[in-house]
Design an enzyme around this catalytic site. Structure first.
Site, PDB file in Angstrom:
ATOM      1  N   HIS A 363      28.339  31.657  46.479  1.00 18.59           N
ATOM      2  CA  HIS A 363      28.896  32.032  45.187  1.00 18.59           C
ATOM      3  C   HIS A 363      28.799  33.523  44.876  1.00 18.59           C
ATOM      4  O   HIS A 363      29.624  34.045  44.152  1.00 18.59           O
ATOM      5  CB  HIS A 363      28.337  31.125  44.092  1.00 18.59           C
ATOM      6  CG  HIS A 363      28.959  29.774  44.204  1.00 18.59           C
ATOM      7  ND1 HIS A 363      28.383  28.756  44.923  1.00 18.59           N
ATOM      8  CD2 HIS A 363      30.174  29.322  43.818  1.00 18.59           C
ATOM      9  CE1 HIS A 363      29.199  27.722  44.924  1.00 18.59           C
ATOM     10  NE2 HIS A 363      30.286  28.028  44.268  1.00 18.59           N
ATOM     11  N   ARG A 506      38.316  22.553  36.287  1.00 17.41           N
ATOM     12  CA  ARG A 506      37.512  21.635  37.099  1.00 17.41           C
ATOM     13  C   ARG A 506      36.308  21.184  36.279  1.00 17.41           C
ATOM     14  O   ARG A 506      35.670  22.009  35.614  1.00 17.41           O
ATOM     15  CB  ARG A 506      37.044  22.329  38.379  1.00 17.41           C
ATOM     16  CG  ARG A 506      36.265  21.394  39.287  1.00 17.41           C
ATOM     17  CD  ARG A 506      35.963  22.026  40.623  1.00 17.41           C
ATOM     18  NE  ARG A 506      34.972  23.090  40.494  1.00 17.41           N
ATOM     19  CZ  ARG A 506      34.543  23.815  41.530  1.00 17.41           C
ATOM     20  NH1 ARG A 506      35.044  23.619  42.732  1.00 17.41           N
ATOM     21  NH2 ARG A 506      33.639  24.751  41.357  1.00 17.41           N
ATOM     22  N   GLU A 604      36.941  18.041  49.527  1.00 17.56           N
ATOM     23  CA  GLU A 604      35.912  18.927  50.081  1.00 17.56           C
ATOM     24  C   GLU A 604      34.825  18.158  50.826  1.00 17.56           C
ATOM     25  O   GLU A 604      33.971  18.745  51.461  1.00 17.56           O
ATOM     26  CB  GLU A 604      35.305  19.838  49.006  1.00 17.56           C
ATOM     27  CG  GLU A 604      34.869  19.152  47.735  1.00 17.56           C
ATOM     28  CD  GLU A 604      34.425  20.131  46.650  1.00 17.56           C
ATOM     29  OE1 GLU A 604      34.307  21.326  46.923  1.00 17.56           O
ATOM     30  OE2 GLU A 604      34.193  19.672  45.518  1.00 17.56           O
ATOM     31  N   ASN A 627      35.733  25.753  51.102  1.00 20.12           N
ATOM     32  CA  ASN A 627      34.357  26.273  51.237  1.00 20.12           C
ATOM     33  C   ASN A 627      33.406  25.140  51.590  1.00 20.12           C
ATOM     34  O   ASN A 627      32.618  25.229  52.525  1.00 20.12           O
ATOM     35  CB  ASN A 627      33.880  26.913  49.927  1.00 20.12           C
ATOM     36  CG  ASN A 627      34.822  27.983  49.442  1.00 20.12           C
ATOM     37  OD1 ASN A 627      35.581  28.527  50.236  1.00 20.12           O
ATOM     38  ND2 ASN A 627      34.797  28.279  48.162  1.00 20.12           N
ATOM     39  N   ASP A 628      33.499  24.071  50.814  1.00 22.39           N
ATOM     40  CA  ASP A 628      32.622  22.936  51.100  1.00 22.39           C
ATOM     41  C   ASP A 628      33.130  22.120  52.271  1.00 22.39           C
ATOM     42  O   ASP A 628      32.344  21.631  53.079  1.00 22.39           O
ATOM     43  CB  ASP A 628      32.477  22.052  49.858  1.00 22.39           C
ATOM     44  CG  ASP A 628      31.446  22.623  48.905  1.00 22.39           C
ATOM     45  OD1 ASP A 628      30.386  23.049  49.392  1.00 22.39           O
ATOM     46  OD2 ASP A 628      31.712  22.676  47.694  1.00 22.39           O
ATOM     47  N   CYS A 675      42.175  25.707  47.219  1.00 22.89           N
ATOM     48  CA  CYS A 675      41.552  26.619  46.262  1.00 22.89           C
ATOM     49  C   CYS A 675      40.254  27.215  46.781  1.00 22.89           C
ATOM     50  O   CYS A 675      39.574  27.941  46.085  1.00 22.89           O
ATOM     51  CB  CYS A 675      41.319  25.923  44.922  1.00 22.89           C
ATOM     52  SG  CYS A 675      40.118  24.599  45.029  1.00 22.89           S
TER      53      CYS A 675
HETATM   54  C1  PEP Z   1      35.237  24.855  47.569  1.00 22.01           C
HETATM   55  O1  PEP Z   1      34.267  24.165  47.879  1.00 22.01           O
HETATM   56  O2  PEP Z   1      36.043  25.306  48.392  1.00 22.01           O
HETATM   57  C2  PEP Z   1      35.467  25.223  46.166  1.00 22.01           C
HETATM   58  C3  PEP Z   1      36.573  25.807  45.794  1.00 22.01           C
HETATM   59  O3  PEP Z   1      34.492  24.958  45.285  1.00 22.01           O
HETATM   60  P1  PEP Z   1      33.139  25.780  45.131  1.00 22.01           P
HETATM   61  O4  PEP Z   1      33.243  27.008  45.987  1.00 22.01           O
HETATM   62  O5  PEP Z   1      32.989  26.118  43.690  1.00 22.01           O
HETATM   63  O6  PEP Z   1      32.112  24.820  45.628  1.00 22.01           O
HETATM   64 MG    MG Z   2      33.159  23.088  46.374  1.00 20.08          MG
END
Ligand code: PEP
Ligand code: MG
Length: 755
Positions: A363, A506, A604, A627-628, A675
């Site tokens: 993050h 979200r 994810e 990302n996840d 996203c």
């Molecule tokens: C992701 O996991 O790609 C996502 C957009 O959510 P976050 O990065 O907030 O976990």
């Molecule tokens: Mg995520």
């Protein structure tokens, strides 16, 4: 054995320079193995030599003097083969080299074990016996364990700057960078401001101070304040306390009045150290003394001393806690950079961010991205404790940091930064143009937002709406859960700002690495634990407040879309849909003119990939959180620098998963966007265009670069790029291939510094 080992490692962790750490190791190992000699040779990267760092048993004058080249002698052999060497008579070995300075004539038995960290040989630990003997299995196992533990401890202490290597700072004054990971693109040149968590002795950075009187006064005031605290505490609950607890308070007061602690700290201050650093060193030194004692009762006192150390430090930090002086070109550096640390720096002064922890998907990287600030993460090798105030160059494209670089490096990067400004200014012109391929496909680009401060740039970026609003950020910067009305106001501002464009809010996605200060979650495996929808379904009272706030925020605007994070099965979707329906009906029944929003889920968790059709019949859209998804598909914690090099969204498995997700969603004509950070990466965007996603959502800062890619590649070219990428079996080759394609189009500057 285990207890001995633990004690040694504990002691090493508290050492504040390499000499001290090494001296502890050799003394303890020699003693516990009843050896005649124990020595540590550390490999100095700068000098490319093994240096005898410490020895118990060899001539003390040879320490720091004996140096061996990588292939030299038995030590060199252990380093070269990365394997232990156990010999009953070392002089018989063809690689044996006699070193006169050590006075080692009479030694025969030899056991050498490499100290390896992250596949890199950091040194060799050697034990010797005068007599001829091979070391037995348990001795070998002990030394192997010590070496493995030490590797981490040495690397960690080094990274924190608690260890002074023979050569100065790793990149000090030369042009070798510290290699880390890209966090957010761009080049930053400025001065390091090291930020650190409070009341944590280990996190106190080294800082010089010439104002001895002020530092001593600060320490004395802190001691006095804590004395008063403890006395007040003791007085207030005295009657209820047992004798043991009273003894603890008395012991604390005794320690507080101890001449040793005070005098040793003052002596350090007089040598030019600032008060928190002097206090940290004194506490560590004294605690270590206790820890080395055989009496278990006295050993336990080390914990009390450290506790007291933290209390005084907290007082001291109250005294010295003025916001750091942020220079005009600030590069914020820390073990872990939080949203609040970032928010504290005036935006116009922040030119770079460096975090020891994290990967490109953590993050801190996402926040830096959102703010358009270059960032480097996963910088495990950075001596954080020693670089406060140093000049730094941060290359957020390649994940490189130069510490106090020579003028030539600065000049080169100034030049690249200027080119970058020109490039960004050139891309500005794309703002008003559609995100359309030369053959006419329109691929909508949406904004990722969540910080109110990035709302304006997102609105102005030309985004066609918000693809991901992370509601956890407004939750994180408060001291309690925000109420329904408070939330409604925040959400309405976003919905209104983008009207008539759609805004995807979200629902709360905390857990994992996103903690709320007022809702702590302690878990062994937080990323596999209680996060996202799992928490909100378990807490309908929190979820319903948020859902109501969102729907009410959209009254009269009706551009709200709801997105559910961390979905891993159908039941979660059904349950969430039920609660959404309930919130809607309750509001309608209360006369509120809310509309039922479209509802989508994040893809994810890999299980979703295999149930796309079932899920597609329940929801209106999908949004892939790469990302996840990458972290779960590849089993790589997105924040763990040890495995960060394994984390790569361009891994062929991730690309194939994306293809399957898109075809699954399209079977039932449900749109699917991306996203995660991949959407904002110009290289990945080309593949996503080829895969056929229906939209990309990214930080405002990434949008011009991605738009440039879309406007320069036809759909069939993107499909061809994808087909070619699928021929490769690894992410590095795919990246190289995509980079070449961008270079060929004259778009290389989108993914590296320079034109
Ligand atoms: C992701 O996991 O790609 C996502 C957009 O959510 P976050 O990065 O907030 O976990
Ligand atoms: Mg995520």
């Amino acid at each position: 054995m285990l207890a001995t080992l633990r004690r040694i490692v504990q002691e090493v962790n508290t050492a504040h320079d390499l000499e001290q750490a090494s001296a502890i190791i050799v003394a303890r190992v020699k003693q516990s193995m009843s050896a005649d000699v124990c020595s540590i040779y550390l490999f100095d990267q700068g000098l490319q030599q093994y240096i005898l760092m410490a020895s118990e048993g060899l001539n003390p004058a040879s320490v720091g003097v004996v140096r061996l080249s990588p292939g030299e002698g038995l030590v060199g052999l252990v380093g070269e083969t990365e394997e232990l060497l156990n010999l009953d008579n070392a002089p018989d070995h063809p690689r044996y080299r006699f070193i006169a300075e050590t006075g080692e004539l009479s030694f025969h038995g030899f056991l050498g074990v490499p100290i390896i960290h992250h596949r890199q040989v950091m040194g060799v630990v050697v034990v010797r016996q005068c007599r001829r003997c091979r070391f037995d299995e348990s001795e070998v196992a002990f030394l192997l364990t010590i070496a493995a533990q030490l590797a981490g401890a040495i690397a960690h202490a080094d990274a924190r700057g608690e260890i002074k290597p023979f050569t100065e700072l790793p990149a000090g004054g030369d042009n070798r960078p510290i290699v880390a990971l890209p966090g957010a693109p761009g080049v930053g040149i400025g001065h390091a401001v090291v930020v650190y968590p409070l009341a944590n002795l280990d996190a106190v950075p080294h800082r010089q101070s010439n104002d001895t009187a002020t530092e001593i006064l600060a320490l004395e005031q802190a001691l006095e304040a804590e004395r008063n605290n403890i006395q007040a505490l003791e007085a207030s609950i005295h009657p209820a306390l047992g004798a043991e607890s009273r003894a603890l308070f008395e012991a604390y007061l005794l320690m507080l009045n101890s001449d040793t602690l005070i005098e040793k700290s003052i002596a350090r201050i007089r040598q030019g150290c600032w008060a928190p650093g002097a206090w940290r060193d004194t506490i560590n030194e004294q605690a270590q003394l206790f820890e080395s004692m055989d009496d278990p009762y006295l050993r336990e006192r080390a914990d009390d001393l450290r506790d007291l150390g933290r209390r005084i430090l907290a007082q001291l930090q109250n005294e010295v806690r003025r916001p750091p002086d942020y220079p005009a070109q600030t590069i914020l550096v820390g073990e872990e950079i939080s949203a609040t640390m970032l928010a504290e720096v005036p935006r116009e002064r922040l030119v770079g961010v460096v975090s020891v922890r994290g990967s490109s998907a953590s993050h801190v990287a996402i926040l830096a991205h959102a703010m358009g600030v270059p960032a480097v993460v996963g910088a495990g090798e950075l001596p954080v404790g020693r670089i406060d105030g140093c000049e730094l160059v941060v290359d957020g494209y390649r994940g490189r940091i130069f510490v106090s670089p020579p003028q030539s490096v600065c000049d080169e990067y100034y030049h690249l930064a200027r080119e970058e400004e020109v490039l960004v200014a050139g891309l500005e012109g794309l703002r008003e143009l559609p995100a359309e391929t030369p053959d006419g496909l329109h691929l909508p680009l949406y904004a990722n937002t969540g910080l109110l401060s990035d709302l304006a740039p997102s609105i102005e970026s030309g985004a066609e709406g918000v693809g991901l609003y992370r509601t956890e950020f407004p939750f994180m910067i408060r001291e309690r859960f925000p109420g329904e009305e408070e939330q409604r106001t925040i959400y309405r501002e976003v919905l209104k700002g983008f009207l008539p464009r759609p805004v995807t809010l979200r629902t709360l996605d905390v857990g994992g690495d996103k903690a709320l200060p007022y809702f702590p979650i302690e878990e062994e495996n937080p990323f596999l634990g209680w996060r996202g929808i799992r928490i909100t379904l378990d807490h309908p009272e929190i979820f319903l407040v948020q859902l109501r706030a969102m729907m009410r925020a959209s009254i009269g605007l009706n551009n709200l879309q709801l997105l559910l994070p961390m979905i891993s099965n159908v039941a979660e979707v059904d349950h969430a849909l039920h609660l959404i329906g309930r919130a809607y009906h309750e509001l309608r029944d209360a006369g509120e003119q809310v509309m039922m929003p479209q509802v989508g889920i994040m893809v994810e968790v890999p299980s979703v990939i295999y149930q796309m059709e079932t899920l597609a019949s329940r929801v209106d859209f999908f949004s892939v959180g790469t990302n996840d998804l990458t972290q779960y598909l590849l089993a790589v914690d997105r924040n763990n620098p040890r495995v960060a090099s394994l984390y790569d969204g361009l891994h062929p498995a991730v690309i194939r998963a994306l293809i399957q997700i898109v075809s699954g969603a399209h079977l039932l004509d449900k749109p699917v966007g991306v996203c995660g950070e991949m959407a904002g990466d110009p290289l990945a965007a080309l593949l996503l265009l080829g895969i056929g996603v229906d939209g990309l959502s990214m930080s405002a800062a990434s949008m011009p670069r991605v738009k440039a890619v879309i406007r320069n590649f036809t759909v069939s070219e993107a499909r061809e790029a994808l087909d070619q990428a699928l021929q490769y079996d690894n992410a590095a080759a795919i990246r190289e291939h995509l980079e070449q394609l961008l270079e060929q189009q004259g778009l290389g500057g989108l993914v590296r510094a320079g034109k």
